[in-house]
Design a protein around this motif. Sequence first.
Motif, PDB file in Angstrom:
ATOM      1  N   ASP A  17      -8.486  18.571 -24.231  1.00  0.00           N
ATOM      2  CA  ASP A  17      -8.852  17.648 -23.165  1.00  0.00           C
ATOM      3  C   ASP A  17      -9.594  16.427 -23.694  1.00  0.00           C
ATOM      4  N   ALA A  18     -10.229  16.568 -24.862  1.00  0.00           N
ATOM      5  CA  ALA A  18     -10.979  15.457 -25.443  1.00  0.00           C
ATOM      6  C   ALA A  18     -10.073  14.436 -26.115  1.00  0.00           C
ATOM      7  N   ILE A  19      -8.806  14.777 -26.305  1.00  0.00           N
ATOM      8  CA  ILE A  19      -7.840  13.860 -26.916  1.00  0.00           C
ATOM      9  C   ILE A  19      -7.396  12.853 -25.866  1.00  0.00           C
ATOM     10  N   THR A  20      -7.637  11.577 -26.132  1.00  0.00           N
ATOM     11  CA  THR A  20      -7.389  10.538 -25.133  1.00  0.00           C
ATOM     12  C   THR A  20      -6.061   9.824 -25.367  1.00  0.00           C
ATOM     13  N   VAL A  21      -5.466   9.407 -24.274  1.00  0.00           N
ATOM     14  CA  VAL A  21      -4.206   8.645 -24.308  1.00  0.00           C
ATOM     15  C   VAL A  21      -4.365   7.414 -23.431  1.00  0.00           C
ATOM     16  N   ALA A  22      -4.009   6.270 -23.961  1.00  0.00           N
ATOM     17  CA  ALA A  22      -3.985   5.030 -23.192  1.00  0.00           C
ATOM     18  C   ALA A  22      -2.553   4.733 -22.778  1.00  0.00           C
ATOM     19  N   GLY A  23      -2.380   4.044 -21.665  1.00  0.00           N
ATOM     20  CA  GLY A  23      -1.059   3.654 -21.212  1.00  0.00           C
ATOM     21  C   GLY A  23      -0.782   2.197 -21.541  1.00  0.00           C
ATOM     22  N   LEU A  24       0.425   1.914 -22.015  1.00  0.00           N
ATOM     23  CA  LEU A  24       0.840   0.542 -22.307  1.00  0.00           C
ATOM     24  C   LEU A  24       2.110   0.241 -21.524  1.00  0.00           C
ATOM     25  N   LEU A  25       2.011  -0.679 -20.583  1.00  0.00           N
ATOM     26  CA  LEU A  25       3.142  -1.040 -19.728  1.00  0.00           C
ATOM     27  C   LEU A  25       3.742  -2.348 -20.226  1.00  0.00           C
ATOM     28  N   LEU A  26       4.991  -2.313 -20.641  1.00  0.00           N
ATOM     29  CA  LEU A  26       5.662  -3.501 -21.167  1.00  0.00           C
ATOM     30  C   LEU A  26       6.385  -4.232 -20.038  1.00  0.00           C
ATOM     31  N   ALA A  27       5.851  -5.405 -19.697  1.00  0.00           N
ATOM     32  CA  ALA A  27       6.384  -6.168 -18.561  1.00  0.00           C
ATOM     33  C   ALA A  27       6.563  -7.629 -18.917  1.00  0.00           C
ATOM     34  N   ALA A  28       6.955  -7.898 -20.162  1.00  0.00           N
ATOM     35  CA  ALA A  28       7.018  -9.275 -20.639  1.00  0.00           C
ATOM     36  C   ALA A  28       8.424  -9.812 -20.835  1.00  0.00           C
ATOM     37  N   GLY A  29       9.431  -8.942 -20.780  1.00  0.00           N
ATOM     38  CA  GLY A  29      10.786  -9.328 -21.162  1.00  0.00           C
ATOM     39  C   GLY A  29      11.418 -10.403 -20.295  1.00  0.00           C
ATOM     40  N   ARG A  30      12.418 -11.068 -20.857  1.00  0.00           N
ATOM     41  CA  ARG A  30      13.097 -12.163 -20.161  1.00  0.00           C
ATOM     42  C   ARG A  30      14.215 -11.689 -19.231  1.00  0.00           C
ATOM     43  N   ALA A  31      14.590 -10.437 -19.323  1.00  0.00           N
ATOM     44  CA  ALA A  31      15.604  -9.865 -18.418  1.00  0.00           C
ATOM     45  C   ALA A  31      16.871 -10.725 -18.382  1.00  0.00           C
ATOM     46  N   ARG A  32      17.404 -10.994 -19.552  1.00  0.00           N
ATOM     47  CA  ARG A  32      18.578 -11.870 -19.645  1.00  0.00           C
ATOM     48  C   ARG A  32      19.783 -11.334 -18.876  1.00  0.00           C
ATOM     49  N   ARG A  33      19.916 -10.015 -18.799  1.00  0.00           N
ATOM     50  CA  ARG A  33      21.095  -9.436 -18.147  1.00  0.00           C
ATOM     51  C   ARG A  33      21.043  -9.549 -16.618  1.00  0.00           C
ATOM     52  N   MET A  34      19.937 -10.070 -16.095  1.00  0.00           N
ATOM     53  CA  MET A  34      19.860 -10.300 -14.652  1.00  0.00           C
ATOM     54  C   MET A  34      20.560 -11.600 -14.258  1.00  0.00           C
ATOM     55  N   GLY A  35      20.990 -12.380 -15.262  1.00  0.00           N
ATOM     56  CA  GLY A  35      21.690 -13.624 -14.981  1.00  0.00           C
ATOM     57  C   GLY A  35      20.779 -14.827 -15.118  1.00  0.00           C
ATOM     58  N   GLU A  36      21.373 -15.963 -15.436  1.00  0.00           N
ATOM     59  CA  GLU A  36      20.617 -17.207 -15.584  1.00  0.00           C
ATOM     60  C   GLU A  36      19.953 -17.579 -14.265  1.00  0.00           C
ATOM     61  N   ASP A  37      18.633 -17.729 -14.305  1.00  0.00           N
ATOM     62  CA  ASP A  37      17.854 -18.078 -13.098  1.00  0.00           C
ATOM     63  C   ASP A  37      18.046 -17.054 -11.974  1.00  0.00           C
ATOM     64  N   GLY A  38      18.398 -15.832 -12.338  1.00  0.00           N
ATOM     65  CA  GLY A  38      18.598 -14.795 -11.326  1.00  0.00           C
ATOM     66  C   GLY A  38      17.279 -14.178 -10.892  1.00  0.00           C
ATOM     67  N   PRO A  39      17.330 -13.228  -9.974  1.00  0.00           N
ATOM     68  CA  PRO A  39      16.113 -12.549  -9.514  1.00  0.00           C
ATOM     69  C   PRO A  39      15.496 -11.727 -10.646  1.00  0.00           C
TER      70      PRO A  39
END
Length: 220
Positions: free
Chosen positions: A18-40
């Motif tokens: 229980d003393a072993i700690t884990v941090a969370g890292l959320l990756l939310a920086a990508g350009r999402a190219r496959r969503m289309g140019e200027d897409g949602p």
Amino acid sequence: MENENTGHDDGKTSAAADAITVAGLLLAAGRARRMGEDGPHKLLAEFDGVPLVRRSAQVLLGADLASVVAVTGHRRDEIEDTLSGLDLVITFNPGFASGMASSLVCGFSRLEAASADGVLVMLADMPAVTTGQINMMIRRFQSEGGQSVVRCVFDGKRGNPVILPRSCYAAVLQLTGDIGARPVIERSGLAVIDVDIGPAAHIDVDTPEAVIAAGGILTR
């Protein structure tokens, strides 16, 4: 007497885990190219009325993590506004266009991540991952003494999220280009513990069709 000793040892083992700690890292920086140019933006698509990036952050915040760091990049203002009010650390990756490695470096450079015994890396576009599954990964990491890689799989095929132990941090900080943590895992020489979380391990939403198929509604 044997049973008494076993119970005592189990208690000590549990306390140490229980003393072993884990941090969370959320990756939310990508350009999402496959969503289309200027897409949602896929991370702003709504699932059950909640933008995906906020939903993913809430999944992590509900888990037994010491802290949560979110890395932003593409359409930073909108993403950060969507995350407002949550108890997490937001860090901007100015080099997000160079690929995922820069976001990993950015996140692992934060004290909140670097000070933990392990870092759970989660892609922000995985709508099926649950807090319960995250906790299952954490428990397994702790039971391994915080010395092994813990990776989600489904049907024997690797997926995400993944927990990297402290011994991997220096190698993560050397990553460049549009690659994830796989090379670090493969070169680490560490045991890799696979945790089957079902289809959620493979469901990420990289296209408008994938967002809709996963139950999302495209917004902006």
